[in-house]
Design an enzyme around this catalytic site. Structure first.
Site, PDB file in Angstrom:
ATOM      1  N   HIS A  82      27.581 -44.141 -28.819  1.00 56.00           N
ATOM      2  CA  HIS A  82      26.462 -43.742 -29.509  1.00 56.00           C
ATOM      3  C   HIS A  82      26.707 -42.622 -30.375  1.00 56.00           C
ATOM      4  O   HIS A  82      27.244 -41.710 -29.890  1.00 56.00           O
ATOM      5  CB  HIS A  82      25.152 -43.658 -28.988  1.00 56.00           C
ATOM      6  CG  HIS A  82      25.093 -42.547 -27.981  1.00 56.00           C
ATOM      7  ND1 HIS A  82      24.460 -41.431 -28.200  1.00 56.00           N
ATOM      8  CD2 HIS A  82      25.311 -42.798 -26.406  1.00 56.00           C
ATOM      9  CE1 HIS A  82      24.424 -40.668 -27.020  1.00 56.00           C
ATOM     10  NE2 HIS A  82      24.918 -41.448 -25.972  1.00 56.00           N
ATOM     11  N   ASP A  84      24.421 -40.649 -31.976  1.00 55.33           N
ATOM     12  CA  ASP A  84      23.446 -39.699 -32.099  1.00 55.33           C
ATOM     13  C   ASP A  84      23.393 -38.768 -30.914  1.00 55.33           C
ATOM     14  O   ASP A  84      23.967 -39.025 -30.135  1.00 55.33           O
ATOM     15  CB  ASP A  84      21.927 -40.344 -32.107  1.00 55.33           C
ATOM     16  CG  ASP A  84      21.869 -41.132 -31.019  1.00 55.33           C
ATOM     17  OD1 ASP A  84      22.671 -41.784 -30.262  1.00 55.33           O
ATOM     18  OD2 ASP A  84      20.467 -40.870 -30.212  1.00 55.33           O
ATOM     19  N   ASP A 145      28.056 -35.849 -25.698  1.00 52.50           N
ATOM     20  CA  ASP A 145      27.119 -36.861 -25.401  1.00 52.50           C
ATOM     21  C   ASP A 145      26.723 -37.596 -26.704  1.00 52.50           C
ATOM     22  O   ASP A 145      25.652 -36.980 -27.182  1.00 52.50           O
ATOM     23  CB  ASP A 145      26.176 -36.605 -24.331  1.00 52.50           C
ATOM     24  CG  ASP A 145      25.180 -37.863 -24.109  1.00 52.50           C
ATOM     25  OD1 ASP A 145      25.517 -39.009 -24.589  1.00 52.50           O
ATOM     26  OD2 ASP A 145      24.094 -37.721 -23.317  1.00 52.50           O
ATOM     27  N   GLU A 179      20.711 -44.136 -29.688  1.00 55.22           N
ATOM     28  CA  GLU A 179      20.609 -44.353 -28.202  1.00 55.22           C
ATOM     29  C   GLU A 179      19.748 -43.391 -27.294  1.00 55.22           C
ATOM     30  O   GLU A 179      19.017 -43.760 -26.380  1.00 55.22           O
ATOM     31  CB  GLU A 179      22.269 -44.400 -27.368  1.00 55.22           C
ATOM     32  CG  GLU A 179      22.197 -44.639 -26.005  1.00 55.22           C
ATOM     33  CD  GLU A 179      22.219 -43.832 -25.073  1.00 55.22           C
ATOM     34  OE1 GLU A 179      22.181 -43.991 -23.638  1.00 55.22           O
ATOM     35  OE2 GLU A 179      21.991 -42.365 -25.251  1.00 55.22           O
ATOM     36  N   GLU A 180      19.823 -42.031 -27.729  1.00 53.72           N
ATOM     37  CA  GLU A 180      19.083 -41.049 -27.027  1.00 53.72           C
ATOM     38  C   GLU A 180      17.341 -41.141 -27.173  1.00 53.72           C
ATOM     39  O   GLU A 180      16.781 -40.761 -26.225  1.00 53.72           O
ATOM     40  CB  GLU A 180      19.383 -39.670 -27.504  1.00 53.72           C
ATOM     41  CG  GLU A 180      20.804 -39.565 -27.354  1.00 53.72           C
ATOM     42  CD  GLU A 180      21.123 -39.010 -25.862  1.00 53.72           C
ATOM     43  OE1 GLU A 180      20.146 -39.197 -24.889  1.00 53.72           O
ATOM     44  OE2 GLU A 180      22.343 -38.751 -25.698  1.00 53.72           O
ATOM     45  N   ASP A 202      30.270 -43.522 -22.122  1.00 51.15           N
ATOM     46  CA  ASP A 202      29.104 -42.783 -22.185  1.00 51.15           C
ATOM     47  C   ASP A 202      28.833 -42.082 -20.858  1.00 51.15           C
ATOM     48  O   ASP A 202      27.605 -41.854 -20.375  1.00 51.15           O
ATOM     49  CB  ASP A 202      27.776 -43.480 -22.523  1.00 51.15           C
ATOM     50  CG  ASP A 202      26.753 -42.761 -23.075  1.00 51.15           C
ATOM     51  OD1 ASP A 202      26.945 -41.528 -23.287  1.00 51.15           O
ATOM     52  OD2 ASP A 202      25.784 -43.159 -23.398  1.00 51.15           O
ATOM     53  N   HIS A 388      23.062 -32.795 -23.114  1.00 51.89           N
ATOM     54  CA  HIS A 388      21.541 -32.096 -23.483  1.00 51.89           C
ATOM     55  C   HIS A 388      21.303 -30.872 -23.337  1.00 51.89           C
ATOM     56  O   HIS A 388      19.914 -30.457 -23.512  1.00 51.89           O
ATOM     57  CB  HIS A 388      20.581 -33.091 -22.894  1.00 51.89           C
ATOM     58  CG  HIS A 388      20.719 -34.652 -22.937  1.00 51.89           C
ATOM     59  ND1 HIS A 388      19.492 -35.538 -22.837  1.00 51.89           N
ATOM     60  CD2 HIS A 388      21.891 -35.361 -23.314  1.00 51.89           C
ATOM     61  CE1 HIS A 388      20.149 -36.905 -23.059  1.00 51.89           C
ATOM     62  NE2 HIS A 388      21.548 -36.666 -23.125  1.00 51.89           N
TER      63      HIS A 388
HETATM   64 ZN   LIG Z   1      24.815 -40.831 -23.871  1.00 53.79          ZN
END
Ligand SMILES: [Zn+2]
Length: 413
Positions: A82, A84, A145, A179-180, A202, A388
């Site tokens: 992903h 994003d 990520d 995705e997030e 991922d 994150h």
């Molecule tokens: Zn991820």
């Protein structure tokens, strides 16, 4: 294998500088238009490698095919990541830092010296002493990520396009937005993709392989109290706020909750409460690896709620109703029907010298949604750590090993 000249780190350093943060409060798709900025770059780079059909659709999905180099009939495999980054932490103006020959000392991030990455907090850092790691600069997340996944897939593509002597079947590439915010598969056209199965890139630590996610339901308890004018409520009013509070207070203290479970244990989690004196609603998340247990958790909760009402005379006329909403399911239910997907991946791990670590994910992934949409999709490691957050970091060697796994995997499928 001549993978010494891998440029996967350079790719990550470039991709993370493109702001692709998604937005959970947006109704548009993709949730933020800026995600397409990276997707466009990826299409251009794929075209420049000679991947002729690379394209981005109106929703921001990038699809591309690396043609087969042999004539044998083998399954079409897809690699997916992903573009994003998480809404939890700023992704604007990411300034990645490559720390070569890391000496093991605490890493003070220059743009905010209160942000310090230490071995004590992240024991996995010890594996990278004398090697290269990449961090952000203190004010943003890094975005490994899942731009590590993007970089690994792009590097695999570049390597295969340059080394056509490597025998493999047709390979599909898929980059998704959002995705997030849990919407990564919302407009995904699997027919157009045309793959038999897939792997998301991922995952975290070296050698990890994930083919199991939680099964998840939402539970709603609707509480109907009895309303009356507060001045004339004696013996009449049954306050829904107090009933809801009593139900939450009656939940077990040291078990059955996210804060008291790990590994393979499931839980219920009150995550939203709304209402007034007349009616109130408590929303719960229910999670378990065993889908049949979701019902058991729901029954336990409903019984507890009814007992709270039955045991208190002030609640005697109140009514509680439960509604169950299916959220997502453990992808293992699908993947177990296609054991070859797991066997080939683990064989590739071993062929490049890794001992696979197969762990369940205490959450859902786009892979779990894709699996139930018809594309069984377990998850392969990238190396990403402390995701994150401003402490996010990644070891370059882990990314390089992941590329090596993919190149080996396409050879043996
Ligand atoms: Zn991820």
């Amino acid at each position: 294998m001549g993978l010494q000249s891998l440029e996967v780190a350079d790719r990550l350093l470039r991709y993370v500088q493109v702001d692709t943060q998604s937005d959970p409060y947006s109704d548009s798709f993709p949730s933020t238009a800026k995600q397409k900025n990276l997707s466009k770059i990826l299409v251009d780079e794929l075209l420049a490698m000679g991947v002729q059909d690379a394209q981005m659709d109106q929703y921001g999905y990038v699809m591309a095919s690396i043609p087969a180099t042999h004539q044998r009939k083998v399954p079409v495999v897809c690699f997916c990541a992903h573009v994003d980054t998480a809404p939890d932490c700023s992704g604007t103006n990411v300034k990645p830092i490559l720390h070569e020959n890391y000496n093991g000392a605490p890493i003070i991030l220059p743009d905010d010296p209160t942000q310090i990455i230490t071995k004590a907090a992240y024991p996995y850092l010890k594996n990278f002493i004398g090697k290269s790691i990449i961090t952000a600069s203190g004010k943003t997340l890094l975005g490994s990520d899942d731009k590590a996944g993007v970089a690994i897939i792009m590097e695999m593509a570049s390597y295969l396009m340059k080394n056509k002597n490597i025998e493999h079947g047709c390979i599909k590439i898929l980059f998704t937005p959002d995705e997030e915010v849990g919407r990564g598969t919302e407009h995904l056209d699997l027919k157009k993709l045309g793959a038999d199965f897939g792997y998301t890139l991922d995952g975290g630590e070296l050698a990890c392989f994930e083919m199991e996610t939680f099964s998840a339901d939402g539970l709603i308890l609707d509480i109907q109290g009895v309303i009356a004018h507060p001045g004339a409520a004696k013996g009449v009013m049954q306050n829904a706020i107090k009933i809801a509070s009593a139900i939450v207070a009656a939940l077990p203290k040291n078990e059955w909750s996210p804060e008291h479970t790990q590994g393979r244990s499931g839980f219920v989690h009150p995550n939203q409460i709304t209402g007034g004196a007349e009616t109130a609603r408590i929303e719960f998340l229910v999670r378990d690896f065993d889908t049949t247990q979701l019902k058991v958790h729901a029954e336990r909760l409903y019984t507890l709620a009814k007992e709270v009402i039955a045991s208190n005379p002030d609640f005697s006329k109140a009514i509680v109703k439960m509604e169950i909403k299916e959220q997502y399911r453990n992808m293992r239910e699908v993947i177990d029907q296609h054991p070859v997907i797991v066997e080939k991946a683990l064989e590739a791990y071993k062929l490049v010298g890794l001992t696979p670590i197969v762990t369940p994910i205490r959450g859902g992934t786009d892979g779990s949604r894709m699996s139930f949409m018809g594309l069984p999709t377990p998850n392969i490691f990238t190396g990403m750590q402390a995701i994150h957050s401003k402490h996010e970091w990644i070891g370059v060697a882990d990314m390089e090993k992941s590329v090596e796994v993919l190149v080996k995997l396409v050879e043996i499928i």
